[in-house]
Design a protein around this motif. Structure first.
Motif, PDB file in Angstrom:
ATOM      1  N   ASN A   1      12.034   3.969 -17.940  1.00 54.60           N
ATOM      2  CA  ASN A   1      10.752   4.194 -17.291  1.00 54.60           C
ATOM      3  C   ASN A   1      10.853   5.143 -16.102  1.00 54.60           C
ATOM      4  OD1 ASN A   1       8.274   2.406 -18.265  1.00 54.60           O
ATOM      5  ND2 ASN A   1      10.195   1.411 -18.792  1.00 54.60           N
TER       6      ASN A   1
ATOM      7  N   LEU B   1      11.131   4.971  -9.580  1.00 47.83           N
ATOM      8  CA  LEU B   1      10.032   4.160  -9.067  1.00 47.83           C
ATOM      9  C   LEU B   1       8.883   5.070  -8.657  1.00 47.83           C
ATOM     10  CD1 LEU B   1      11.955   1.634  -6.792  1.00 47.83           C
ATOM     11  CD2 LEU B   1      10.801   1.139  -8.953  1.00 47.83           C
ATOM     12  N   PRO B   2       7.664   4.596  -8.819  1.00 45.54           N
ATOM     13  CA  PRO B   2       6.519   5.406  -8.398  1.00 45.54           C
ATOM     14  C   PRO B   2       6.409   5.431  -6.874  1.00 45.54           C
ATOM     15  CG  PRO B   2       5.772   3.266  -9.141  1.00 45.54           C
ATOM     16  CD  PRO B   2       7.259   3.317  -9.411  1.00 45.54           C
ATOM     17  N   ASP B   3       5.551   6.317  -6.387  1.00 45.05           N
ATOM     18  CA  ASP B   3       5.340   6.371  -4.944  1.00 45.05           C
ATOM     19  C   ASP B   3       4.180   5.462  -4.555  1.00 45.05           C
ATOM     20  OD1 ASP B   3       3.000   7.705  -5.626  1.00 45.05           O
ATOM     21  OD2 ASP B   3       3.719   9.654  -4.968  1.00 45.05           O
TER      22      ASP B   3
ATOM     23  N   ASP C   1       1.196   5.960  -4.103  1.00 51.73           N
ATOM     24  CA  ASP C   1      -0.087   6.227  -4.753  1.00 51.73           C
ATOM     25  C   ASP C   1      -0.235   5.552  -6.112  1.00 51.73           C
ATOM     26  OD1 ASP C   1      -0.913   7.808  -2.632  1.00 51.73           O
ATOM     27  OD2 ASP C   1      -0.109   9.645  -3.529  1.00 51.73           O
ATOM     28  N   ALA C   2       0.798   4.897  -6.587  1.00 51.10           N
ATOM     29  CA  ALA C   2       0.748   4.247  -7.905  1.00 51.10           C
ATOM     30  C   ALA C   2      -0.201   3.055  -7.879  1.00 51.10           C
ATOM     31  CB  ALA C   2       2.143   3.782  -8.307  1.00 51.10           C
TER      32      ALA C   2
ATOM     33  N   GLU D   1       1.023  -0.642 -12.145  1.00 52.23           N
ATOM     34  CA  GLU D   1       2.285   0.068 -12.369  1.00 52.23           C
ATOM     35  C   GLU D   1       3.392  -0.512 -11.505  1.00 52.23           C
ATOM     36  OE1 GLU D   1       5.223   2.921 -13.499  1.00 52.23           O
ATOM     37  OE2 GLU D   1       3.485   2.041 -14.471  1.00 52.23           O
ATOM     38  N   ILE D   2       3.094  -0.746 -10.247  1.00 56.16           N
ATOM     39  CA  ILE D   2       4.107  -1.314  -9.356  1.00 56.16           C
ATOM     40  C   ILE D   2       4.481  -2.717  -9.812  1.00 56.16           C
ATOM     41  CG2 ILE D   2       4.557  -2.087  -6.989  1.00 56.16           C
ATOM     42  CD1 ILE D   2       2.813   0.330  -6.091  1.00 56.16           C
TER      43      ILE D   2
ATOM     44  N   ARG E   1       6.827  -2.562 -12.798  1.00 57.38           N
ATOM     45  CA  ARG E   1       8.197  -2.197 -12.436  1.00 57.38           C
ATOM     46  C   ARG E   1       8.918  -3.354 -11.739  1.00 57.38           C
ATOM     47  NH1 ARG E   1       9.702   3.072 -13.026  1.00 57.38           N
ATOM     48  NH2 ARG E   1      11.696   2.037 -13.284  1.00 57.38           N
TER      49      ARG E   1
ATOM     50  N   CYS F   1      17.040   5.674 -10.386  1.00 57.46           N
ATOM     51  CA  CYS F   1      15.669   5.144 -10.444  1.00 57.46           C
ATOM     52  C   CYS F   1      14.969   5.049  -9.097  1.00 57.46           C
ATOM     53  CB  CYS F   1      15.673   3.780 -11.133  1.00 57.46           C
ATOM     54  SG  CYS F   1      16.136   3.881 -12.865  1.00 57.46           S
TER      55      CYS F   1
ATOM     56  N   GLY G   1      12.697   6.300  -6.203  1.00 52.96           N
ATOM     57  CA  GLY G   1      11.600   7.258  -6.137  1.00 52.96           C
ATOM     58  C   GLY G   1      11.533   7.947  -4.794  1.00 52.96           C
TER      59      GLY G   1
ATOM     60  N   CYS H   1       8.174   2.461  -2.229  1.00 49.33           N
ATOM     61  CA  CYS H   1       7.355   1.812  -3.269  1.00 49.33           C
ATOM     62  C   CYS H   1       6.979   0.391  -2.846  1.00 49.33           C
ATOM     63  CB  CYS H   1       8.081   1.844  -4.609  1.00 49.33           C
ATOM     64  SG  CYS H   1       7.099   1.297  -6.018  1.00 49.33           S
TER      65      CYS H   1
END
Length: 102
Positions: free
Chosen positions: A11, A14-16, A18-19, A23-24, A27, A49, A51, A55
């Protein structure tokens, strides 16, 4: 590599901040599903992984999961513009006496 780690790594980073919450949350569930301790190979894969930010604290959880494996994961000083989490892993290994600072 165990399937839980493969899923997390597949995947990507990790998103930032703004996710979406979904989504968070997804994860976080993936990360919590990884059995500990992890192997050295799994730790190396998980290092990729991190980001662009923490996050909402999930990056700290990832760092702690990585540290359940054989340490140190990073044995040379990361380059100047490396991800801040790579620098943290390296600094923690140095401060813990696992490796000398280079």
């Amino acid at each position: 590599m165990r399937p839980e780690v493969q899923t997390f790594v597949a995947n990507g980073p990790l998103p930032d901040w703004d996710a979406s919450e979904e989504e968070i949350g997804r994860r976080v569930q993936q990360l919590n599903a990884i059995p500990k301790p992890i192997t050295g190979g799994e730790a190396q894969a998980l290092v990729s992984c991190f980001g662009p930010d923490d996050c909402y604290g999930v990056a700290w959880t990832l760092l702690h999961v990585i540290e359940t494996g054989p340490n140190p994961v990073l044995t040379t000083q990361p380059v100047i513009d490396a991800n801040e989490w790579h620098q943290r892993l390296y600094d923690r290994a140095v401060n813990g006496g696992l490796i000398p600072r280079t």
